[in-house]
Design a protein around this motif. Structure first.
Motif, PDB file in Angstrom:
ATOM      1  N   ALA A 326      -2.976   7.083   2.881  1.00 54.63           N
ATOM      2  CA  ALA A 326      -2.020   5.971   2.912  1.00 54.63           C
ATOM      3  C   ALA A 326      -2.736   4.652   2.635  1.00 54.63           C
ATOM      4  CB  ALA A 326      -1.312   5.928   4.259  1.00 54.63           C
ATOM      5  N   LEU A 327      -3.933   4.493   3.186  1.00 52.26           N
ATOM      6  CA  LEU A 327      -4.699   3.271   2.960  1.00 52.26           C
ATOM      7  C   LEU A 327      -5.106   3.152   1.493  1.00 52.26           C
ATOM      8  CD1 LEU A 327      -6.082   0.760   4.162  1.00 52.26           C
ATOM      9  CD2 LEU A 327      -8.087   2.192   4.640  1.00 52.26           C
ATOM     10  N   VAL A 344      -0.101   4.304  -9.521  1.00 46.59           N
ATOM     11  CA  VAL A 344      -0.685   4.259  -8.174  1.00 46.59           C
ATOM     12  C   VAL A 344      -1.533   5.499  -7.935  1.00 46.59           C
ATOM     13  CG1 VAL A 344      -0.188   4.213  -5.703  1.00 46.59           C
ATOM     14  CG2 VAL A 344       1.195   2.854  -7.274  1.00 46.59           C
ATOM     15  N   SER A 345      -1.069   6.635  -8.432  1.00 45.37           N
ATOM     16  CA  SER A 345      -1.822   7.882  -8.267  1.00 45.37           C
ATOM     17  C   SER A 345      -3.173   7.788  -8.960  1.00 45.37           C
ATOM     18  CB  SER A 345      -1.015   9.056  -8.827  1.00 45.37           C
ATOM     19  OG  SER A 345      -1.757  10.252  -8.758  1.00 45.37           O
ATOM     20  N   ARG A 356       4.239   9.883  -4.074  1.00 43.56           N
ATOM     21  CA  ARG A 356       5.686   9.740  -4.015  1.00 43.56           C
ATOM     22  C   ARG A 356       6.218   9.876  -2.586  1.00 43.56           C
ATOM     23  NH1 ARG A 356       6.779  13.254  -9.518  1.00 43.56           N
ATOM     24  NH2 ARG A 356       6.756  11.477 -10.977  1.00 43.56           N
ATOM     25  N   ALA A 357       5.510  10.609  -1.747  1.00 42.63           N
ATOM     26  CA  ALA A 357       5.911  10.750  -0.344  1.00 42.63           C
ATOM     27  C   ALA A 357       5.437   9.552   0.495  1.00 42.63           C
ATOM     28  CB  ALA A 357       5.339  12.041   0.235  1.00 42.63           C
ATOM     29  N   LEU A 358       4.260   9.046   0.143  1.00 41.40           N
ATOM     30  CA  LEU A 358       3.674   7.965   0.952  1.00 41.40           C
ATOM     31  C   LEU A 358       4.314   6.597   0.685  1.00 41.40           C
ATOM     32  CD1 LEU A 358      -0.127   8.875   0.815  1.00 41.40           C
ATOM     33  CD2 LEU A 358       1.325   8.821   2.859  1.00 41.40           C
ATOM     34  N   LEU A 362       5.262   3.774   3.443  1.00 36.68           N
ATOM     35  CA  LEU A 362       4.652   2.437   3.487  1.00 36.68           C
ATOM     36  C   LEU A 362       5.721   1.342   3.436  1.00 36.68           C
ATOM     37  CD1 LEU A 362       1.603   2.999   1.096  1.00 36.68           C
ATOM     38  CD2 LEU A 362       1.523   2.624   3.575  1.00 36.68           C
ATOM     39  N   GLU A 363       6.850   1.643   2.789  1.00 35.80           N
ATOM     40  CA  GLU A 363       7.953   0.675   2.764  1.00 35.80           C
ATOM     41  C   GLU A 363       8.565   0.541   4.153  1.00 35.80           C
ATOM     42  OE1 GLU A 363      11.865  -0.298   0.022  1.00 35.80           O
ATOM     43  OE2 GLU A 363      11.307   1.798   0.376  1.00 35.80           O
ATOM     44  N   ILE A 364       8.739   1.656   4.826  1.00 36.40           N
ATOM     45  CA  ILE A 364       9.323   1.647   6.178  1.00 36.40           C
ATOM     46  C   ILE A 364       8.432   0.881   7.157  1.00 36.40           C
ATOM     47  CG2 ILE A 364       9.908   3.104   8.153  1.00 36.40           C
ATOM     48  CD1 ILE A 364      10.809   5.237   6.114  1.00 36.40           C
ATOM     49  N   THR A 365       7.119   1.030   7.030  1.00 38.91           N
ATOM     50  CA  THR A 365       6.191   0.356   7.958  1.00 38.91           C
ATOM     51  C   THR A 365       5.883  -1.078   7.545  1.00 38.91           C
ATOM     52  OG1 THR A 365       4.282   1.257   6.751  1.00 38.91           O
ATOM     53  CG2 THR A 365       5.107   2.530   8.648  1.00 38.91           C
TER      54      THR A 365
END
Length: 383
Positions: A326-327, A344-345, A356-358, A362-365
């Motif tokens: 995630a970082l 991004v990948s 695509r999952a992360l 990251l948007e939610i946090t």
């Protein structure tokens, strides 16, 4: 709430504070046994034990209690006595048995002359003393100002001695932050000393307290400042020494604070600076812990488990809790330009399906934002 002390008690204490030079250990013990009014009558008559006579004989005929109360009132001050409910008994308890702590001349005060309307209990509930050299360097004054500002910003009271140099800088920093600060004087409450700090003392009284155990008109003297230092140490949870010579008032205050069981911290300085020798010696001998920032001071004085965040001084980043992948995804994002998941990948080295999952996580946090041109790093996010 308990009612304030009566006028007779206040007059008796004002009289005793005038006739005996603080800390007057024998007189204080005599008052504890006889009661303040009876003790005052016996002092007037000279019918007292030899140790008390030695402390009071030279001035026992000078009964200026009424005049002292009036003089204090003229400058907006009052006499606070141990019989008053707002007396800072808990803070001053450490001065009760100075001999047991290896201290000389460090007994409790018979009373305190107070100028300022700040609630005494609130002011001393969370207090830190910031002290140092009068002939402070620009470095010392800068650090003291920053400490005063930072401590006041999180609700701590800054206690000092209103002297030139470090003391004045600490007071000014606290006032600039809109916080409370306390000046403890080595002269009468009606004397603006040093003269160059007259307006500063007025500002302190308006936002905190000016305190002295010396009756009005008492002139400043070297021995009074040394006696005063015990109150600076006692009225706070910790003492921070910013700059000090090997033999100095600041070093004296630090030694007293340690003997009273208070936390002592020292700010390191250039090894070539004579004004930092005292601080370095405190650190070298283990008499003080290092204090290089406001958070370090708060860590030393804050209750266990309490986290005090200082604006602009947090050591934690918002990304500290992100897992490794995630970082990496977060760091691959840009703030001003959107990127697709594929970009991004490639930039992060994290597999596309995982990216695509992360990204939604990251948007939610609050670490990433979705825009028309792709994904961006959230503005204001820490690196």
């Amino acid at each position: 709430m308990t009612a304030p002390a009566g006028e007779e008690i206040r007059l008796a204490r004002a009289y005793l504070m005038r006739v005996a030079e603080p800390p007057a250990l024998a007189l204080h013990a005599f008052v504890d046994v006889e009661g303040v009014q009876a003790a005052a009558e016996r002092v007037r008559s000279g019918d007292v034990p030899a140790p008390v006579r030695g402390e009071t004989e030279a001035r026992r005929d000078r009964d200026l209690a009424g005049e002292d109360l009036v003089a204090a009132e003229k400058v907006g001050a009052r006499l606070l006595v141990p019989e008053d409910p707002e007396w800072p008994a808990w803070q001053l308890l450490c001065l009760a048995s100075p001999a047991d702590r290896g201290l000389r001349g460090a007994g409790p005060p018979l009373g305190l002359w107070i100028r300022g309307e700040a609630p005494v209990a609130d002011v001393f509930d969370r207090a830190v003393s910031v002290i140092g050299a009068r002939a402070a360097t620009s470095y010392g004054e800068f650090v003291a100002t920053e400490l005063g500002y930072g401590l006041a910003s999180v609700g701590m009271t800054v206690v000092s001695g209103a002297a030139y140099g470090v003391d004045g800088a600490a007071h000014r920093g606290a006032l600039k932050a809109g916080g409370a600060t306390v000046a403890v004087l080595g002269c009468g409450i009606d004397i603006q000393y040093p003269a160059g700090h007259s307006s500063l003392l007025d500002g302190i009284a308006a936002n905190g307290l000016v305190v002295s155990e010396y009756p009005p008109t008492t002139h400043p003297a070297r021995h009074r400042f040394l006696v005063r230092n015990r109150l600076i140490a006692a009225l706070s949870t910790a003492t921070v020494v910013v700059e000090a010579g090997v033999r100095s008032g600041a070093r004296n205050t630090a030694t007293t604070a340690a003997a009273l069981g208070k936390t002592v911290l020292a700010v390191p300085g250039p090894i070539t600076s004579a004004m930092s020798v005292g601080c370095h010696d405190l650190l070298r001998t283990g008499a003080a812990s290092i204090a290089s920032s406001v958070p370090e001071v708060l860590e030393a004085v804050g209750p266990v488990g309490e986290h005090l965040r200082v604006p602009g001084h947090s050591s934690r980043r918002s990304t500290d809790d992100l897992a490794d992948q995630a970082l990496r995804v977060h760091e691959a994002l840009r703030r001003e330009t959107g990127l697709g998941a594929e970009e991004v990948s490639v930039g992060s080295g994290v597999p596309l399906e995982r990216v695509r999952a992360l990204l939604p996580e990251l948007e939610i946090t609050g670490h990433a934002q979705r825009h028309d041109d792709g994904w961006r790093q959230a503005k204001g996010d820490d690196h």
